[in-house]
Design an enzyme around this catalytic site. Structure first.
Site: not given
Length: 657
Positions: A336, A371
């Site tokens: 993330d 990401e």
């Protein structure tokens, strides 16, 4: 009081050796560390950690056993302007704890103070760490090691995936155990999935703000104990690790990999007004990026940012990742806000954490997905990660939606995204699989909502619809919301089919959001992070079996096309791809940029994707040869054998010769 033996400085955390427990804790700026042990009556017993090797504090407690509850009190300066926020009145969680007992409630005692320290003791209500023993029979478990070129990723939430599944026993729905149930595994196999990517399973907390509104953090991107499984997903918190490993073992037997979404960019301690759980009180200055005024650099939008260029924090992150691979046999990670991993503070491909992962014989062998952004200046790093990483390809997402729903993307731009965005990812020896293609993800509209809503509807989140992106490239096809006339439903269905076909038959690694193959809707909520309810849980009783079958047929078709599974960049004349106009001729330069949205993509010289993304029915002349429409496109609308395809508006079809 019994004194601790000095013990050993490694490994980090609490480890039982059969005779007692060795405790270790990193803190470069602490002056004293107390181990706090709690007996069955909740009585606290404190022991100074006697060992101090470099920045590692350690001690050994003889006769201690698994199940022992503990925490730390860390002594040091309270100097907020210098980034030091030590407060021994607060019980702290071991960052490497394998199990946590207690809840992370919104309680003023779980705050250390902002400008001045809060010296109220919180041991009575603070969560406690639990010593665990690691015994598990993996039998003959082995990682599937699916080649990247054959990988199909399915992004899912542990609870939301199975909580409403009628064929899974009620007592295990929404749990780790349900992931390994034969019903779930058979479904994934029939769909054609090779990798199950789970939203965060490391223990997380709900932000105080959400708790005050009666909401909770559903997605789990608010970590508090990175080595501990989130207990709410277990049938029994004490057996969470066993249940999780059972599920992984069952998935592996079916040839399905497990990828964990992991949050190494921030912690649940949030900003300076946030709660104190662990890192802030152990060594705030080392664990976080600190500004000159002592506040946090908020490059994550969550109040703080972990300093993954600090050697000790790099060691901590790598130990965490190795734990999940070695102890739980996971097959990879999705990181993330992964740009934080490369911050020094500028983003660098040779940042310390990237280098450590590259040099690790364990971590360098698993799937790594970034990401590739954070919210700070210079945070958008799509295409710039080291070669070991694949990356979420937002270029593909936006291009697919613009082409099929907004009709404003030239053929050349669409083809570039269809060809694994080679302009972005073809560098440093990377392969097409580096592009993780997606049309939707947990963050944003579901696929059905993309064709039913022009605007987000996030009122239930309690922020007056201010949260969530406004840049959705969606199209409600003339009516906001679900339902509508038969014609409206059919046009929306055609758009869903077009988007799924683009996703699953393009070069790169496809990622499918769980529920998109059902027609799952979140009723226009494009930021459902705090909705632990029927808005996010997949309703299997309402699933569209036709759409599920369509999706499965596309995935199985993909596996038959060499140009998509061989994971080699397409080159002109190599037989992998030809780009043709509606007359089966190579596109001119003008057609690429200004031509009508009609295109034929010939893959491996045998599979043809015919596209008519215009508003009118159009004749598409197929290349020479005998062409058969193939599942899931064969049917009354598409002749079995044809030389000319009557392409419906916003339609496409796949043929084989």
């Amino acid at each position: 009081m019994t004194r601790l033996a000095i013990g050993k400085p490694a490994p980090l955390g609490a480890h039982y050796d059969g005779q007692g427990v060795n405790f270790t804790l990193f803190s470069a700026h602490a002056e004293r560390v107390e181990l706090c042990v709690f007996d069955a009556n909740g009585q606290e017993h404190r022991y100074d950690l006697p060992g101090h090797s470099g920045d590692i504090w350690h001690g050994y407690l003889p006769d201690a056993r698994p199940g022992l509850r503990y925490g730390y009190r860390v002594h040091g300066p309270w100097q907020p302007a210098e980034g030091h926020r030590f407060n021994p009145a607060k019980l702290l969680i071991d960052p490497c704890a394998r199990q946590i007992e207690g809840e992370f409630k919104d309680n003023p005692l779980l705050h250390a103070g902002h400008n001045e320290p809060d010296y109220r003791d919180n041991a009575a209500i603070a969560p406690k760490c639990v010593v665990v023993v690691d015994h598990y029979d993996w039998e003959d478990d082995a990682p599937p090691r699916t080649p990247w070129g054959s990988t199909i990723i399915y992004e899912a939430h542990v609870k939301g995936l199975t909580y409403l599944h009628p064929e899974i026993p009620v007592e295990i729905r929404g749990t780790y155990k349900a992931l390994g149930h034969p019903v779930m595994i058979n479904y994934l196999k029939q769909l054609g999935i090779t990798a199950l990517e789970l939203l965060p399973v490391a223990q997380f907390a709900s932000e105080p703000r959400l708790q005050r509104m009666g909401l909770s953090n559903y997605w789990g991107y608010n970590p508090v104990a990175m080595f501990a499984l989130h207990p709410a997903y277990a049938c029994s918190p004490e057996t969470a690790l066993h249940e999780f490993r059972d599920a992984i073992k069952a998935l592996h037997k079916a040839g399905i990999e497990v990828i964990l979404d992991i949050v190494l960019n921030h912690s649940a301690e949030l900003d300076l007004d946030g709660p104190l759980f662990s890192l802030r009180g152990i060594d705030n200055r080392s664990y976080y990026w600190i500004r000159e005024d002592g506040d946090y650099h908020n490059w994550t939008g969550c109040g703080n940012t972990l300093n993954l260029s600090h050697p000790a924090v790099v060691d901590y992150a790598c130990a965490c990742l190795r734990y999940w691979v070695e102890t739980c046999h996971v097959d990879g990670f999705r990181f993330d806000l992964a740009a934080v991993m490369g911050r020094t503070p500028e983003f660098r491909q040779d940042a310390p954490l990237f280098t450590a992962i590259q040099n690790c014989p364990v971590l360098s062998q698993v799937k790594l997905i970034a990401e590739p952004w954070d919210i700070a200046l210079g945070g958008y790093q799509v295409g710039n990660f080291p070669p070991l990483f694949a990356e979420w390809n937002d270029h593909f997402r936006d291009a697919a939606r613009r082409f099929w729903l907004h009709y404003d993307l030239p053929l050349g731009a669409f083809a570039g995204r269809f060809a694994a965005s080679s302009d972005v990812f073809k560098r440093n020896g990377r392969l097409p699989s580096a592009a993780i293609n997606l049309v939707t993800a947990h963050d944003g509209f579901t696929l059905r909502d993309c064709v039913c809503f022009n605007h987000k509807h996030n009122e239930a989140n309690g922020e007056e619809n201010r949260d969530g992106t406004n840049n959705n490239y969606s199209n409600n096809h003339g009516k906001e919301g679900l339902g509508g006339s038969l014609d409206l439903v059919e046009r929306r269905r055609d758009s869903i089919h077009a988007l799924l076909t683009t996703l699953l038959l393009s070069q790169g690694t496809p990622m499918l959001l769980a529920g998109d193959e059902h027609g799952h809707s979140q009723h226009g909520n494009n930021n459902a992070y705090c909705q632990d309810n029927q808005l996010t849980w997949l309703d299997w009783s309402q699933a569209s079996s036709g759409l599920t079958a369509f999706t499965a047929a596309l995935i199985h078709l993909r596996k038959r096309i060499p140009a998509l599974v061989e994971n080699r960049w397409w080159e002109e004349g190599d037989g992998n791809v030809r780009w043709l106009n509606r007359y089966a001729q190579p596109l001119s330069t003008d057609e690429w940029q200004n031509g009508p949205k009609q295109l034929q993509i010939l893959l491996s010289d045998r599979f043809l994707i015919a596209i008519n993304a215009t508003l009118e029915v159009t004749e598409i002349v197929l290349p020479a040869g005998e062409w058969h429409a193939i599942p899931p496109f064969a049917g009354e609308d598409n002749p079995v054998i044809t030389a000319v395809w009557q392409g419906p508006a916003h339609g496409l079809c796949v043929f084989q010769r």
